[in-house]
Design an enzyme around this catalytic site. Structure first.
Site, PDB file in Angstrom:
ATOM      1  N   TYR A 200       0.858  -1.193   0.000  1.00 29.85           N
ATOM      2  CA  TYR A 200       0.000   0.000   0.000  1.00 29.85           C
ATOM      3  C   TYR A 200       0.881   1.226   0.000  1.00 29.85           C
ATOM      4  CZ  TYR A 200      -3.399   3.446   1.718  1.00 29.85           C
ATOM      5  OH  TYR A 200      -4.203   4.551   1.875  1.00 29.85           O
TER       6      TYR A 200
ATOM      7  N   ASP B 270       9.316   2.803  -0.302  1.00 28.59           N
ATOM      8  CA  ASP B 270       8.304   3.480   0.495  1.00 28.59           C
ATOM      9  C   ASP B 270       8.570   3.094   1.951  1.00 28.59           C
ATOM     10  OD1 ASP B 270       6.111   4.253   1.922  1.00 28.59           O
ATOM     11  OD2 ASP B 270       4.652   3.694   0.388  1.00 28.59           O
TER      12      ASP B 270
ATOM     13  N   LYS C 237       4.732   9.153   8.884  1.00 25.86           N
ATOM     14  CA  LYS C 237       4.544   8.659  10.250  1.00 25.86           C
ATOM     15  C   LYS C 237       5.612   9.167  11.235  1.00 25.86           C
ATOM     16  CE  LYS C 237       1.897   4.716   8.524  1.00 25.86           C
ATOM     17  NZ  LYS C 237       0.505   5.092   8.706  1.00 25.86           N
TER      18      LYS C 237
HETATM   19  N1  HOZ Z   1      -3.562   3.464   6.083  1.00 21.28           N
HETATM   20  C1  HOZ Z   1      -3.402   3.493   7.492  1.00 21.28           C
HETATM   21  C2  HOZ Z   1      -3.145   2.128   8.010  1.00 21.28           C
HETATM   22  N2  HOZ Z   1      -2.225   1.369   7.245  1.00 21.28           N
HETATM   23  C3  HOZ Z   1      -4.630   4.090   8.121  1.00 21.28           C
HETATM   24  C4  HOZ Z   1      -4.278   4.860   9.287  1.00 21.28           C
HETATM   25  C5  HOZ Z   1      -5.437   5.481  10.034  1.00 21.28           C
HETATM   26  O1  HOZ Z   1      -6.592   5.147   9.843  1.00 21.28           O
HETATM   27  O2  HOZ Z   1      -5.164   6.329  10.866  1.00 21.28           O
END
Ligand code: HOZ
Length: 429
Positions: free
Chosen positions: A143, A238, A266
């Site tokens: 992802y 990534d 993050k």
């Molecule tokens: N895409 C994030 C988890 N892999 C979502 C994070 C969130 O909902 O804060």
């Protein structure tokens, strides 16, 4: 479970799709209403009903130092008092860029943005600008945020046309994203053999963490480096999740493979919205105003985010000297071992550093296909039982579990105790 959480969820659903601002937070995959959070400190998170949990979501990664780390909060407060945003350069942006460059030397130049999605979108644009090619390769199950060209799934065979994985993604965008299989270099080679002159870049999560945690096999990352070099395409790591988590130098340092471009998110924001992309100078010099790849942002590098990020990275740098990353890995390893011993052959646990996933499947999880062989209903039962025990895990089989510097020996004992009890209960139900 919580009256106030349930009430807030009902209210939120009136105004926000699914009652949330990011889908996984709605807890659909675990068949219950989400907890609404009031506060968090250290390794603990407290919901609006006053229940406290040991938190292994850690805001999906940023909270590597634990929640509300005093030094980070103080740095943000001080920055805010001097003004929230100026839309003009500040000293802290340069200090942060300098520190990131020192920790990740492959990022000779970088640009700060506001989210991982934005970082990836920009890295791909510059890869296309640099190579003059349009296509990219991504891996099934990896992802990279929600930009149009990344929400794409493979066609029926590796070489067939990719298709959009979301309504609203134009088929024409999807055509430029080729999908290969994680840990399968032959699937990458096949795409390069047929379309190598059109491929700008390969983008990969060096440790996949969005189909659950899936580790790269020994040859995988070096193989990607070799193939991309051979075809003069760029390699993009990534590291939104792995950056500063596997060590201050991220997965690229851990595995000794140097990408051309890196995306970070993050942890670099220390809990505030911030991300970055960067890489070789000759590539990054193409970004405006130096070059003709356009990318901009009103809140990019804003004072509160750079203060949180800079303080977080400074602490990580200091604590690394005191064995922080070894401690994080040792904690997570002990937890992984307890889960393996307690559940036996009905689970597979993938773990590296402070990242971990428990898959309810009997087969080794090494790619998307094996990840989705997991029994998601069993995971939901495990999740709900752990929540009852006061342990807050990712509300989806396919998300990672994060351990922070604030997790204590007592947290570990409580978590392992809960795992053992629940494994026993699940074995007899
Ligand atoms: N895409 C994030 C988890 N892999 C979502 C994070 C969130 O909902 O804060």
């Amino acid at each position: 479970m919580g009256k106030q959480s349930d009430y807030l969820f009902e209210q939120s659903k009136k105004y926000m799709p699914g009652g949330v601002n990011s889908p996984v937070r709605a807890f659909q995959a675990v068949g219950r209403n989400p907890l609404f959070i009031k506060r968090a400190k250290g390794s603990k998170i407290t919901d609006v009903d006053g229940r406290e949990y040991i938190d292994y979501v850690c805001s999906w990664g940023p909270a590597i130092l634990g929640h509300a780390k005093e030094r980070v909060v103080a740095a943000v407060q001080k920055a805010c008092e001097a003004g929230l945003t100026f839309g003009a350069p500040t000293e802290r942006e340069y200090l942060l860029a300098e520190l990131v460059q020192k920790l990740m030397p492959s990022m000779e130049m970088l640009r700060l943005v506001n989210s991982g999605t934005e970082a990836v979108m920009s890295a791909i644009r510059i890869a296309r600008g640099f190579t003059g090619r349009d296509k990219i390769i991504k891996f099934r199950g990896c992802y990279h945020g929600h930009a149009d060209g990344l929400l794409v799934k493979a066609g029926s065979g590796a070489l067939t046309q990719s298709t959009p994985d979301s309504l609203g993604v134009p088929v024409d965008y999807a055509k430029n994203t080729l999908v290969a299989e994680y840990n399968d270099l032959s699937s990458v080679e096949a795409l390069f053999e047929s379309q190598g002159q059109e491929i700008a870049a390969v983008i990969v999560e060096p440790v996949a963490a969005n189909m659950g945690v899936v580790l790269p096999e020994t040859d995988f990352l070096p193989g990607l480096r070799r193939i991309t070099d051979q075809y003069h395409a760029l390699l993009i790591f990534d590291e939104v999740i792995t950056g500063f988590r596997l060590g201050t130098g991220g997965a690229q340092e851990y595995y000794g493979v140097t990408p051309d471009l890196t995306t970070l998110g993050k942890i670099i924001g220390g809990g505030m919205p911030m991300a970055a992309y960067g890489g070789r100078k000759e590539i990054m010099e193409l970004v405006a105003p130096l070059g003709s790849v356009y990318q901009a942002g009103t809140l990019s590098g804003n004072p509160a985010a750079t203060a949180a990020g800079l303080e977080t990275l400074k602490i990580l740098q200091e604590e690394k000297e005191n064995g922080l990353y070894d401690r994080l890995a040792a904690y997570t390893q002990r937890l992984a071992e307890t889960v393996r011993r307690s559940f036996g052959s009905s689970v597979r646990v993938n773990q590296i550093g402070s990242l971990m996933s428990v898959f309810f499947t009997g087969e080794p999880v090494r790619d998307y296909q094996s990840a989705v062989s997991s029994d998601t209903e069993k995971y939901a039962r495990y999740f709900n039982a752990m929540l009852e025990e006061g342990i807050y895990l990712a509300p989806s089989q396919f998300e990672a579990m994060f351990v922070s510097a604030a997790h204590t020996e007592e947290d570990l004992e409580r978590t392992c105790g809960a795992v053992k009890r629940i494994a026993g209960e699940m074995a007899f139900s």
